[in-house]
Design a protein around this motif. Structure first.
Motif, mmCIF file in Angstrom:
data_model
loop_
_atom_site.group_PDB
_atom_site.id
_atom_site.type_symbol
_atom_site.label_atom_id
_atom_site.label_comp_id
_atom_site.label_asym_id
_atom_site.label_seq_id
_atom_site.Cartn_x
_atom_site.Cartn_y
_atom_site.Cartn_z
ATOM 1 N N PRO A 4 0.810 -1.232 0.000
ATOM 2 C CA PRO A 4 0.000 0.000 0.000
ATOM 3 C C PRO A 4 0.838 1.273 0.000
ATOM 4 O O PRO A 4 0.330 2.355 -0.331
ATOM 5 N N PHE A 5 2.147 1.161 0.332
ATOM 6 C CA PHE A 5 2.994 2.360 0.310
ATOM 7 C C PHE A 5 3.311 2.800 -1.123
ATOM 8 O O PHE A 5 3.814 3.899 -1.326
ATOM 9 N N GLN A 6 3.012 1.953 -2.102
ATOM 10 C CA GLN A 6 3.211 2.375 -3.500
ATOM 11 C C GLN A 6 2.218 3.471 -3.879
ATOM 12 O O GLN A 6 2.480 4.274 -4.767
ATOM 13 N N ALA A 25 5.930 9.222 14.459
ATOM 14 C CA ALA A 25 6.331 8.544 15.702
ATOM 15 C C ALA A 25 7.658 7.808 15.519
ATOM 16 O O ALA A 25 8.538 7.862 16.386
ATOM 17 N N ARG A 26 7.821 7.121 14.384
ATOM 18 C CA ARG A 26 9.059 6.360 14.160
ATOM 19 C C ARG A 26 10.274 7.278 14.200
ATOM 20 O O ARG A 26 11.316 6.929 14.775
ATOM 21 N N ALA A 27 10.130 8.449 13.596
ATOM 22 C CA ALA A 27 11.281 9.368 13.523
ATOM 23 C C ALA A 27 11.697 9.881 14.898
ATOM 24 O O ALA A 27 12.820 10.370 15.059
ATOM 25 N N ILE A 52 17.281 17.532 -1.588
ATOM 26 C CA ILE A 52 15.906 17.035 -1.726
ATOM 27 C C ILE A 52 15.760 15.690 -1.026
ATOM 28 O O ILE A 52 16.674 14.864 -1.021
ATOM 29 N N GLU A 53 14.586 15.508 -0.414
ATOM 30 C CA GLU A 53 14.229 14.173 0.062
ATOM 31 C C GLU A 53 13.161 13.640 -0.875
ATOM 32 O O GLU A 53 12.166 14.315 -1.164
ATOM 33 N N VAL A 54 13.369 12.438 -1.373
ATOM 34 C CA VAL A 54 12.427 11.802 -2.301
ATOM 35 C C VAL A 54 11.636 10.754 -1.522
ATOM 36 O O VAL A 54 12.225 9.954 -0.787
ATOM 37 N N GLY A 55 10.320 10.773 -1.665
ATOM 38 C CA GLY A 55 9.481 9.864 -0.872
ATOM 39 C C GLY A 55 9.518 10.256 0.591
ATOM 40 O O GLY A 55 9.605 9.413 1.479
ATOM 41 N N ALA A 56 9.399 11.551 0.841
ATOM 42 C CA ALA A 56 9.604 12.103 2.186
ATOM 43 C C ALA A 56 8.386 11.948 3.094
ATOM 44 O O ALA A 56 8.474 12.272 4.283
ATOM 45 N N GLY A 57 7.259 11.486 2.571
ATOM 46 C CA GLY A 57 6.061 11.370 3.403
ATOM 47 C C GLY A 57 5.692 12.733 3.971
ATOM 48 O O GLY A 57 5.534 13.709 3.229
ATOM 49 N N THR A 58 5.566 12.811 5.300
ATOM 50 C CA THR A 58 5.223 14.084 5.955
ATOM 51 C C THR A 58 6.433 15.016 6.097
ATOM 52 O O THR A 58 6.311 16.098 6.663
ATOM 53 N N THR A 77 9.740 15.927 -1.137
ATOM 54 C CA THR A 77 8.842 15.500 -2.215
ATOM 55 C C THR A 77 8.228 14.134 -1.893
ATOM 56 O O THR A 77 8.879 13.279 -1.295
ATOM 57 N N ASP A 78 6.988 13.955 -2.326
ATOM 58 C CA ASP A 78 6.318 12.660 -2.155
ATOM 59 C C ASP A 78 5.147 12.594 -3.136
ATOM 60 O O ASP A 78 4.511 13.614 -3.408
ATOM 61 N N PRO A 79 4.842 11.400 -3.651
ATOM 62 C CA PRO A 79 3.689 11.304 -4.569
ATOM 63 C C PRO A 79 2.328 11.379 -3.881
ATOM 64 O O PRO A 79 1.314 11.554 -4.551
ATOM 65 N N SER A 80 2.281 11.227 -2.567
ATOM 66 C CA SER A 80 0.996 11.213 -1.860
ATOM 67 C C SER A 80 0.533 12.637 -1.541
ATOM 68 O O SER A 80 1.179 13.343 -0.750
ATOM 69 N N GLY A 82 -2.001 13.415 0.234
ATOM 70 C CA GLY A 82 -2.387 13.457 1.645
ATOM 71 C C GLY A 82 -1.185 13.662 2.558
ATOM 72 O O GLY A 82 -1.237 14.472 3.496
ATOM 73 N N LEU A 83 -0.085 12.940 2.288
ATOM 74 C CA LEU A 83 1.100 13.077 3.139
ATOM 75 C C LEU A 83 1.759 14.439 2.926
ATOM 76 O O LEU A 83 2.243 15.062 3.884
ATOM 77 N N VAL A 84 1.776 14.912 1.677
ATOM 78 C CA VAL A 84 2.379 16.228 1.416
ATOM 79 C C VAL A 84 1.556 17.316 2.128
ATOM 80 O O VAL A 84 2.123 18.227 2.740
ATOM 81 N N ALA A 102 5.520 14.728 -5.993
ATOM 82 C CA ALA A 102 6.346 14.255 -7.119
ATOM 83 C C ALA A 102 6.621 12.767 -6.978
ATOM 84 O O ALA A 102 6.783 12.252 -5.864
ATOM 85 N N ASP A 103 6.692 12.103 -8.112
ATOM 86 C CA ASP A 103 7.148 10.715 -8.160
ATOM 87 C C ASP A 103 8.672 10.751 -8.300
ATOM 88 O O ASP A 103 9.202 11.530 -9.096
ATOM 89 N N GLY A 104 9.344 9.907 -7.537
ATOM 90 C CA GLY A 104 10.803 9.898 -7.561
ATOM 91 C C GLY A 104 11.399 9.474 -8.886
ATOM 92 O O GLY A 104 12.589 9.685 -9.130
ATOM 93 N N GLY A 105 10.583 8.903 -9.760
ATOM 94 C CA GLY A 105 11.085 8.496 -11.076
ATOM 95 C C GLY A 105 11.058 9.613 -12.092
ATOM 96 O O GLY A 105 11.557 9.459 -13.215
ATOM 97 N N PHE A 119 16.903 9.252 0.266
ATOM 98 C CA PHE A 119 15.783 8.289 0.267
ATOM 99 C C PHE A 119 15.764 7.636 1.644
ATOM 100 O O PHE A 119 16.709 6.907 1.983
ATOM 101 N N HIS A 120 14.734 7.848 2.420
ATOM 102 C CA HIS A 120 14.637 7.209 3.746
ATOM 103 C C HIS A 120 13.433 6.266 3.728
ATOM 104 O O HIS A 120 12.283 6.715 3.715
ATOM 105 N N THR A 121 13.718 4.985 3.728
ATOM 106 C CA THR A 121 12.700 3.915 3.633
ATOM 107 C C THR A 121 11.715 4.155 2.482
ATOM 108 O O THR A 121 10.506 4.181 2.674
ATOM 109 N N VAL A 122 12.282 4.318 1.304
ATOM 110 C CA VAL A 122 11.481 4.522 0.084
ATOM 111 C C VAL A 122 11.764 3.415 -0.935
ATOM 112 O O VAL A 122 10.830 2.829 -1.501
#
Ligand SMILES: C[S@@+](CC[C@H](N)C(=O)[O-])C[C@H]1O[C@@H](n2cnc3c(N)ncnc32)[C@H](O)[C@@H]1O
Length: 265
Positions: A4-6, A25-27, A52-58, A77-80, A82-84, A102-105, A119-122
């Motif tokens: 679902p993270f895709q 919370a994890r951070a 830049i952080e790619v797939g940065a979530g919040t 940057t993040d494709p979501s 909602g998270l952005v 943004a999509d990292g690709g 990229f942190h857990t992306v």
């Protein structure tokens, strides 16, 4: 089931909120604070630099990057959507931090225009990490830094004994909420193939003996098993209760190794 993270937004508002809360919370976990501090110590912050952080979530890590790069700009940057949107609220008062969907690709930045890509857990959550690494290589200036931090999900454990049901949840999470649980083993080769020179590759244990870090596995994993009709809600609730019981009596024992790779363009 597809990770679902895709496509976090496709999971609906409740899932976006749950992911945002879990990432925030994890951070804050001391071990994650140290992992991030350690790699942020390894990169230069040239005046006027762009990171830049790619797939940065919040953007919880991007906020910390911005606190280091006070003489430059950080773009989270993040494709979501909602998270952005959640990240924009949380980072609203940080003047050198901005957010983009943004999509990292496919990044909008010019060739050779960026000083750091993080990229942190992306990469463990995308079908083809080589596409994102090639894009990172394109946008980084010669000598620019690549940082990849990712979990070795194949070794996810929440096991106190043979057949431990909480460990089943952890394994279920690694199987169903991750795209490639073996990503870390392939990382050095992927990075070299994308044209980077490896600077360092280290592993740190994320031990879970307190707090709710492992609840993501038990809560999201259990709920998914219920949704799939594999178990009833009573069993999912019992596993959550068992997690809290172990937390309270000091027998909680979760483990997930995190690799950090630093490389130069
Ligand atoms: C586990 S989260 C990590 C978020 C953040 N880096 C952190 O550690 O707090 C994985 C992130 O990867 C993002 N993602 C998934 N596919 C992506 C892609 N193709 N390009 C960029 N990011 C992607 C997701 O939207 C999600 O925010």
């Amino acid at each position: 089931m597809t990770d679902p993270f895709q496509n976090v937004d496709a999971g609906g508002t409740d899932f976006v909120v749950a992911v945002a809360n879990a990432l925030e919370a994890r951070a804050q976990e001391p071990v994650m604070v140290k992992i991030v501090d350690d790699y942020l110590d390894l990169i230069p912050y040239p005046p006027g630099g762009t990171h830049i952080e790619v797939g940065a979530g919040t953007g919880v890590i991007a906020r910390r990057l911005a606190a280091r790069a006070t003489n430059g700009q950080v773009i989270s940057t993040d494709p979501s959507l909602g998270l952005v949107a959640a990240g924009q609220e949380l980072g609203a008062d940080i003047s050198n931090l901005s957010f983009e969907v943004a999509d990292g690709g496919s990044l909008r930045f010019d060739d050779g225009s960026i000083d750091t890509v993080l990229f942190h857990t992306v990469l463990s959550h995308v079908p083809d990490p080589s596409i994102l690494l090639a894009e990172a290589a394109r946008v980084l200036r010669p000598g620019g830094m690549l940082v990849v931090c990712d979990a070795d999900f194949e070794k996810t454990s929440l096991s106190n004994f043979q057949g431990d049901p909480l460990d089943m949840c952890a394994k279920y999470f690694a199987e169903n909420f991750v795209t490639d649980k073996y990503l870390v083993s392939k990382l050095r080769g992927l990075v070299a193939n994308a044209g980077f020179y490896l600077t360092s590759f280290d592993m740190t244990s994320r031990l879970i003996t307190h707090g709710d870090g492992g609840m993501v596995w038990v809560g999201m994993g259990g709920q998914n098993m219920v949704n799939a009709g594999q178990i009833g809600p009573q069993l999912a609730e019992a596993m959550v209760e068992e997690y809290h019981r172990r937390k309270e009596n000091g027998s909680l024992y979760g483990h997930l190794p995190f690799a950090t790779l630093v490389a130069q363009r």
